[in-house]
Motif scaffolding. Structure first.
Motif, PDB file in Angstrom:
ATOM      1  N   PRO A  24      59.255  67.847 -54.651  1.00  0.00           N
ATOM      2  CA  PRO A  24      60.509  67.690 -55.402  1.00  0.00           C
ATOM      3  C   PRO A  24      60.280  66.973 -56.714  1.00  0.00           C
ATOM      4  O   PRO A  24      59.455  66.058 -56.802  1.00  0.00           O
ATOM      5  CB  PRO A  24      61.379  66.857 -54.454  1.00  0.00           C
ATOM      6  CG  PRO A  24      60.395  66.061 -53.653  1.00  0.00           C
ATOM      7  CD  PRO A  24      59.186  66.940 -53.484  1.00  0.00           C
ATOM      8  N   THR A  25      60.987  67.391 -57.737  1.00  0.00           N
ATOM      9  CA  THR A  25      60.828  66.775 -59.056  1.00  0.00           C
ATOM     10  C   THR A  25      61.872  65.696 -59.324  1.00  0.00           C
ATOM     11  O   THR A  25      61.674  64.848 -60.188  1.00  0.00           O
ATOM     12  CB  THR A  25      60.921  67.843 -60.155  1.00  0.00           C
ATOM     13  OG1 THR A  25      62.162  68.550 -60.023  1.00  0.00           O
ATOM     14  CG2 THR A  25      59.770  68.829 -60.038  1.00  0.00           C
ATOM     15  N   GLY A  26      62.983  65.719 -58.622  1.00  0.00           N
ATOM     16  CA  GLY A  26      64.034  64.729 -58.827  1.00  0.00           C
ATOM     17  C   GLY A  26      64.240  63.888 -57.580  1.00  0.00           C
ATOM     18  O   GLY A  26      63.354  63.727 -56.745  1.00  0.00           O
ATOM     19  N   ALA A  27      65.447  63.339 -57.470  1.00  0.00           N
ATOM     20  CA  ALA A  27      65.796  62.531 -56.303  1.00  0.00           C
ATOM     21  C   ALA A  27      65.838  63.406 -55.054  1.00  0.00           C
ATOM     22  O   ALA A  27      66.168  64.592 -55.122  1.00  0.00           O
ATOM     23  CB  ALA A  27      67.139  61.851 -56.518  1.00  0.00           C
ATOM     24  N   PHE A  28      65.513  62.816 -53.912  1.00  0.00           N
ATOM     25  CA  PHE A  28      65.506  63.580 -52.669  1.00  0.00           C
ATOM     26  C   PHE A  28      65.788  62.667 -51.496  1.00  0.00           C
ATOM     27  O   PHE A  28      65.720  61.437 -51.593  1.00  0.00           O
ATOM     28  CB  PHE A  28      64.164  64.291 -52.467  1.00  0.00           C
ATOM     29  CG  PHE A  28      63.006  63.345 -52.246  1.00  0.00           C
ATOM     30  CD1 PHE A  28      62.714  62.835 -50.979  1.00  0.00           C
ATOM     31  CD2 PHE A  28      62.203  62.957 -53.304  1.00  0.00           C
ATOM     32  CE1 PHE A  28      61.659  61.960 -50.781  1.00  0.00           C
ATOM     33  CE2 PHE A  28      61.143  62.082 -53.114  1.00  0.00           C
ATOM     34  CZ  PHE A  28      60.875  61.586 -51.854  1.00  0.00           C
ATOM     35  N   THR A  29      66.083  63.286 -50.348  1.00  0.00           N
ATOM     36  CA  THR A  29      66.311  62.591 -49.084  1.00  0.00           C
ATOM     37  C   THR A  29      65.610  63.368 -47.986  1.00  0.00           C
ATOM     38  O   THR A  29      65.531  64.599 -48.053  1.00  0.00           O
ATOM     39  CB  THR A  29      67.813  62.494 -48.772  1.00  0.00           C
ATOM     40  OG1 THR A  29      68.478  61.832 -49.851  1.00  0.00           O
ATOM     41  CG2 THR A  29      68.073  61.718 -47.482  1.00  0.00           C
ATOM     42  N   ILE A  30      65.104  62.677 -46.988  1.00  0.00           N
ATOM     43  CA  ILE A  30      64.577  63.320 -45.786  1.00  0.00           C
ATOM     44  C   ILE A  30      65.527  63.002 -44.640  1.00  0.00           C
ATOM     45  O   ILE A  30      65.787  61.832 -44.344  1.00  0.00           O
ATOM     46  CB  ILE A  30      63.150  62.842 -45.473  1.00  0.00           C
ATOM     47  CG1 ILE A  30      62.196  63.256 -46.613  1.00  0.00           C
ATOM     48  CG2 ILE A  30      62.669  63.418 -44.145  1.00  0.00           C
ATOM     49  CD1 ILE A  30      60.778  62.767 -46.437  1.00  0.00           C
ATOM     50  N   HIS A  31      66.066  64.051 -44.019  1.00  0.00           N
ATOM     51  CA  HIS A  31      67.026  63.904 -42.928  1.00  0.00           C
ATOM     52  C   HIS A  31      66.339  64.142 -41.586  1.00  0.00           C
ATOM     53  O   HIS A  31      65.491  65.028 -41.468  1.00  0.00           O
ATOM     54  CB  HIS A  31      68.166  64.914 -43.078  1.00  0.00           C
ATOM     55  CG  HIS A  31      69.078  64.656 -44.232  1.00  0.00           C
ATOM     56  ND1 HIS A  31      68.781  65.042 -45.523  1.00  0.00           N
ATOM     57  CD2 HIS A  31      70.294  64.054 -44.291  1.00  0.00           C
ATOM     58  CE1 HIS A  31      69.774  64.697 -46.330  1.00  0.00           C
ATOM     59  NE2 HIS A  31      70.697  64.092 -45.612  1.00  0.00           N
ATOM     60  N   LEU A  32      66.748  63.386 -40.590  1.00  0.00           N
ATOM     61  CA  LEU A  32      66.345  63.616 -39.210  1.00  0.00           C
ATOM     62  C   LEU A  32      67.608  63.826 -38.386  1.00  0.00           C
ATOM     63  O   LEU A  32      68.500  62.970 -38.378  1.00  0.00           O
ATOM     64  CB  LEU A  32      65.564  62.431 -38.642  1.00  0.00           C
ATOM     65  CG  LEU A  32      64.087  62.296 -39.030  1.00  0.00           C
ATOM     66  CD1 LEU A  32      63.934  61.880 -40.485  1.00  0.00           C
ATOM     67  CD2 LEU A  32      63.386  61.276 -38.115  1.00  0.00           C
ATOM     68  N   GLY A  33      67.697  64.974 -37.727  1.00  0.00           N
ATOM     69  CA  GLY A  33      68.846  65.262 -36.880  1.00  0.00           C
ATOM     70  C   GLY A  33      69.950  66.028 -37.562  1.00  0.00           C
ATOM     71  O   GLY A  33      70.951  66.351 -36.923  1.00  0.00           O
ATOM     72  N   THR A  34      69.793  66.340 -38.839  1.00  0.00           N
ATOM     73  CA  THR A  34      70.787  67.150 -39.539  1.00  0.00           C
ATOM     74  C   THR A  34      70.130  67.791 -40.745  1.00  0.00           C
ATOM     75  O   THR A  34      68.951  67.546 -41.043  1.00  0.00           O
ATOM     76  CB  THR A  34      71.997  66.303 -39.977  1.00  0.00           C
ATOM     77  OG1 THR A  34      73.050  67.171 -40.427  1.00  0.00           O
ATOM     78  CG2 THR A  34      71.633  65.357 -41.108  1.00  0.00           C
ATOM     79  N   GLN A  35      70.875  68.642 -41.438  1.00  0.00           N
ATOM     80  CA  GLN A  35      70.412  69.250 -42.677  1.00  0.00           C
ATOM     81  C   GLN A  35      71.176  68.623 -43.840  1.00  0.00           C
ATOM     82  O   GLN A  35      72.157  67.905 -43.631  1.00  0.00           O
ATOM     83  CB  GLN A  35      70.630  70.762 -42.626  1.00  0.00           C
ATOM     84  CG  GLN A  35      72.062  71.195 -42.383  1.00  0.00           C
ATOM     85  CD  GLN A  35      72.176  72.655 -41.976  1.00  0.00           C
ATOM     86  OE1 GLN A  35      71.302  73.194 -41.300  1.00  0.00           O
ATOM     87  NE2 GLN A  35      73.258  73.306 -42.393  1.00  0.00           N
ATOM     88  N   PRO A  36      70.749  68.860 -45.091  1.00  0.00           N
ATOM     89  CA  PRO A  36      71.359  68.134 -46.207  1.00  0.00           C
ATOM     90  C   PRO A  36      72.874  68.275 -46.321  1.00  0.00           C
ATOM     91  O   PRO A  36      73.541  67.326 -46.731  1.00  0.00           O
ATOM     92  CB  PRO A  36      70.644  68.720 -47.427  1.00  0.00           C
ATOM     93  CG  PRO A  36      69.286  69.070 -46.910  1.00  0.00           C
ATOM     94  CD  PRO A  36      69.530  69.587 -45.521  1.00  0.00           C
ATOM     95  N   ASP A  37      73.438  69.434 -45.978  1.00  0.00           N
ATOM     96  CA  ASP A  37      74.896  69.569 -46.093  1.00  0.00           C
ATOM     97  C   ASP A  37      75.628  69.037 -44.868  1.00  0.00           C
ATOM     98  O   ASP A  37      76.844  69.050 -44.806  1.00  0.00           O
ATOM     99  CB  ASP A  37      75.295  71.019 -46.367  1.00  0.00           C
ATOM    100  CG  ASP A  37      74.965  71.961 -45.208  1.00  0.00           C
ATOM    101  OD1 ASP A  37      74.484  71.498 -44.148  1.00  0.00           O
ATOM    102  OD2 ASP A  37      75.177  73.181 -45.363  1.00  0.00           O
ATOM    103  N   GLN A  38      74.880  68.576 -43.871  1.00  0.00           N
ATOM    104  CA  GLN A  38      75.438  67.963 -42.662  1.00  0.00           C
ATOM    105  C   GLN A  38      76.460  68.862 -41.975  1.00  0.00           C
ATOM    106  O   GLN A  38      77.496  68.409 -41.478  1.00  0.00           O
ATOM    107  CB  GLN A  38      76.031  66.586 -42.997  1.00  0.00           C
ATOM    108  CG  GLN A  38      74.955  65.612 -43.431  1.00  0.00           C
ATOM    109  CD  GLN A  38      75.456  64.373 -44.112  1.00  0.00           C
ATOM    110  OE1 GLN A  38      76.491  63.837 -43.737  1.00  0.00           O
ATOM    111  NE2 GLN A  38      74.724  63.912 -45.115  1.00  0.00           N
ATOM    112  N   LYS A  39      76.125  70.138 -41.906  1.00  0.00           N
ATOM    113  CA  LYS A  39      76.960  71.103 -41.197  1.00  0.00           C
ATOM    114  C   LYS A  39      76.312  71.587 -39.904  1.00  0.00           C
ATOM    115  O   LYS A  39      76.857  72.456 -39.224  1.00  0.00           O
ATOM    116  CB  LYS A  39      77.281  72.287 -42.107  1.00  0.00           C
ATOM    117  CG  LYS A  39      78.179  71.906 -43.280  1.00  0.00           C
ATOM    118  CD  LYS A  39      78.543  73.111 -44.133  1.00  0.00           C
ATOM    119  CE  LYS A  39      79.473  72.694 -45.273  1.00  0.00           C
ATOM    120  NZ  LYS A  39      79.835  73.850 -46.148  1.00  0.00           N
TER     121      LYS A  39
END
Length: 647
Positions: free
Chosen positions: A587-602
């Motif tokens: 990734p070139t910008g800001a990012f997050t690593i999620h455990l137990g969900t995906q980035p849109d939390q759906k």
């Protein structure tokens, strides 16, 4: 959300610092006793619950002055709230005609309320009617002597480039006035070229309201002050104060502060006058990754001075907030207030859980307690004192995004104190060398492993973890890497019927063109899948056998050379060659690593995880065997989550 909380609290790393003063702030607020407003039951994102007690929050949305896809506009953003001398309440916002983009045909619109924000009159277009230009960042200031309202704002033209992308033209400041409580406005565009230095490539004001200082003489109006930010053609960024000594008729540039090279710069500054007469400025920081300090602040005695006094803008420690604009309000005889989203994280998508925090020492420290206005996604806000003594607030929110609607609420100082709750993020510690502790959302429970260890159990509804602040050591994607974890789950009937996939580990973005890596459970086959996407489409490798048998399995997803591998227990790994040109997912910008969900939390994972590790290299057969037997493998270890406690 589960109320489970372990008695063990551990020291937070520098990524999440804590300020002191919640009890004193609550006492000070309680002293400002007024009638308590009724409270709505809490709603929204239960995953953003506090570490300790959780209150009912403040009353959300008494009214909605501006709603997306109504009255000729797709999106409303950048709200500002002002109480006029005659007692009317003005809600002013940007009205965006095509989507919610920052660049495009944008008008400034206004609605008036004569019943303290419970209902609003018809919408008026203050600037931009019949003009395709972009008007933005409205900053009103009311002259207490004449009642005149000055509205500083930005303007720029725009065009499409050869790729069809919107490109903003040169940006300037303009000025409008109203002498009838906002019912009508001057027609002259009144540009203010003297407020933009010749070498500035960018200028803006606010967002939010300006202020009028206490008069220094009975026969003179108090000085008006508005905050601004700028960027030079040589990429110096900083803050600027603008001031008026004639009731807002004319404006001059005042104190300026440019961030030294390599240091965070103030952006979207909010300001207020402290009881001792000084001006306090609290701004969004341009620093996003590698730090939890996403706000900076400064003090200045004289707005007309050529520059801010040393040390200028410094990080505000212990004030958990994502990158977002906030609003300041100094209560007469009471504490200093700041409204801003309170969810930790470095991405714009972290704009959740709008809360009001307090400071009783003129902004030096901020309470860990805060009153939650909205637990859902929420963006910018602005506060004003109403004629009733209540605190009014306009704020951005929408369904599944922080922006689009502008809503209004009001609360008393007593209600603010009563709604205080601990906003300190709950963490589960990273035992690796980088201490990238994971933020805990929802109510995941600590479970037991057959070997006597602990694990993290997710309910598949709202439980998840996040690795935030995008540290450089977690920017995988240029070379080999590995993600290892113990996994235990059973495919649920509803997931099998719906085909809903369960995300176990998801790094970076989401979507067919977003750089990302992820491990998911496929309900149709019971297998785990590891996927990489370098921006040109996903490449996936699946486990050889189903693993949804409600038993513990050790899983390693990695890249070694140009091959993706997914191994389960001691079986030979499944392997797929990664196509050339699709290897780099860094990734070139800001990012997050999620455990137990995906980035849109759906989508959420229902099952357990333990000993989640991330490496900056591939693991050998011997390494994987050592991890399965509980031995340590530390070479190039970037994360080690053992889930022994939540604190």
């Amino acid at each position: 959300m589960s109320s489970h909380q372990t008695a063990v609290r551990f020291l937070l790393a520098s990524r999440v610092r804590i300020a002191i003063g919640a009890a004193a702030a609550a006492v000070a607020l309680a002293a400002l006793a007024v009638v308590l407003l009724p409270a709505d039951p809490p709603g929204g994102d239960a995953g953003d619950g506090p570490a300790g007690r959780r209150g009912n929050g403040l009353t959300a949305a008494l009214s909605a002055p501006f709603s997306a896809f109504t009255e000729g506009y797709d999106c409303y953003r950048i709200p500002t709230l002002t109480t006029t001398k005659g007692g009317a309440l003005l809600a002013i916002a940007e009205a965006r005609t095509a989507g919610c983009d920052d660049i495009g045909d944008i008008d400034l619109v206004l609605k008036r309320s004569t019943d303290h924000g419970r209902t609003w009159g018809p919408m008026e277009v203050v600037r931009g009617a019949g003009d395709p230009g972009a008007y933005g960042n409205p900053v009103p200031v009311v002259d207490s002597a004449s009642g005149r309202i000055s509205l500083l704002h930005a303007y720029s033209a725009w065009a499409y480039d050869d790729t069809g992308t919107r490109v903003r033209g040169p940006r300037e400041l303009r000025l409008a006035h109203s002498s009838d409580d906002g019912a009508s406005w001057s027609a002259d565009p009144h540009p203010q070229p003297h407020l933009k230095a010749p070498d500035w490539a960018w200028i803006s004001v606010g967002p939010g309201h300006g202020i009028q200082l206490t008069p220094t003489a009975p026969d003179r109006p108090g000085r008006m002050v508005v905050s601004a930010d700028y960027r030079t053609e040589s990429n110096e960024s900083g803050a600027q104060l603008l001031y008026s000594d004639d009731g807002g008729l004319s404006w001059l540039p005042g104190a300026r502060w440019g961030a030294p090279e390599g240091t965070p710069a103030p952006n979207e500054p909010a300001l207020t006058q402290l009881p001792d007469g000084r001006i306090y400025v609290n701004a969004r920081s341009t620093a996003t990754c590698g730090t939890s300090d996403h706000r900076v602040s400064a003090l200045v005695d004289d707005a007309s001075a050529p520059e801010f006094p040393a040390p200028g803008f410094i990080p505000v420690a212990g004030l958990t907030a994502p990158p977002a604009s906030g609003s300041l309000l100094q209560l007469p005889g009471g504490p200093l207030l700041l409204s801003v989203p309170s969810r930790p994280g470095a991405e714009f998508s972290d704009r959740w859980t709008l809360a009001v925090r307090t400071s009783t020492d003129q902004g030096r420290t901020w309470s860990t307690d805060g009153a939650v206005v909205l637990r859902e996604r929420a963006g910018y806000s602005d506060m004003a004192v109403l004629p009733t003594g209540e605190i009014g607030m306009l704020y951005e929110t929408a369904n599944g995004t922080p922006h689009g609607y502008v809503k209004f609420t009001a609360f008393t100082p007593r209600a603010l104190a009563a709604a205080g709750e601990d906003l300190t993020p709950r963490l589960t510690p990273d035992a690796g060398p980088y201490r990238n502790h994971a933020v805990v959302h929802g109510g995941p429970r600590l479970g037991n492993r057959p070997d006597g260890g602990k694990s993290m159990r997710f309910d598949g509804k709202d439980d998840f973890l996040r690795l935030i602040d995008c540290p450089d050591e977690l920017r995988l994607g240029e070379g080999d890497f590995a993600v290892a974890a113990w996994v235990k789950y059973k495919t649920r009937g509803q997931d099998r019927d719906s085909g809903a996939r369960q995300p176990l580990v998801w790094g970076y973005g989401q979507g067919p063109d977003a750089k990302q890596f992820r491990i998911e459970a496929d309900p149709a086959t019971g297998r785990l899948e590891g996927t990489l996407n370098g921006g040109a489409g996903p490449v996936t490798v699946a486990s050889r056998d189903a693993v949804d048998d409600d038993a513990w399995h050790h899983v390693v997803f990695q890249r070694e050379g140009g091959r993706l591998q997914l191994s389960v227990d001691d079986d030979a790994p499944a392997v797929i060659e990664q196509p050339p040109g699709r290897l780099d997912f860094r990734p070139t910008g800001a990012f997050t690593i999620h455990l137990g969900t995906q980035p849109d939390q759906k989508a959420f994972y229902a099952g357990a995880l333990d000993d989640v590790r991330i490496y900056g290299r591939a693991l050998s057969d011997n390494d994987r065997a050592r991890l399965r037997t509980g031995s340590d493998v530390s070479d190039q270890e970037r994360v080690r989550l053992t889930f022994d406690r939540i604190g």
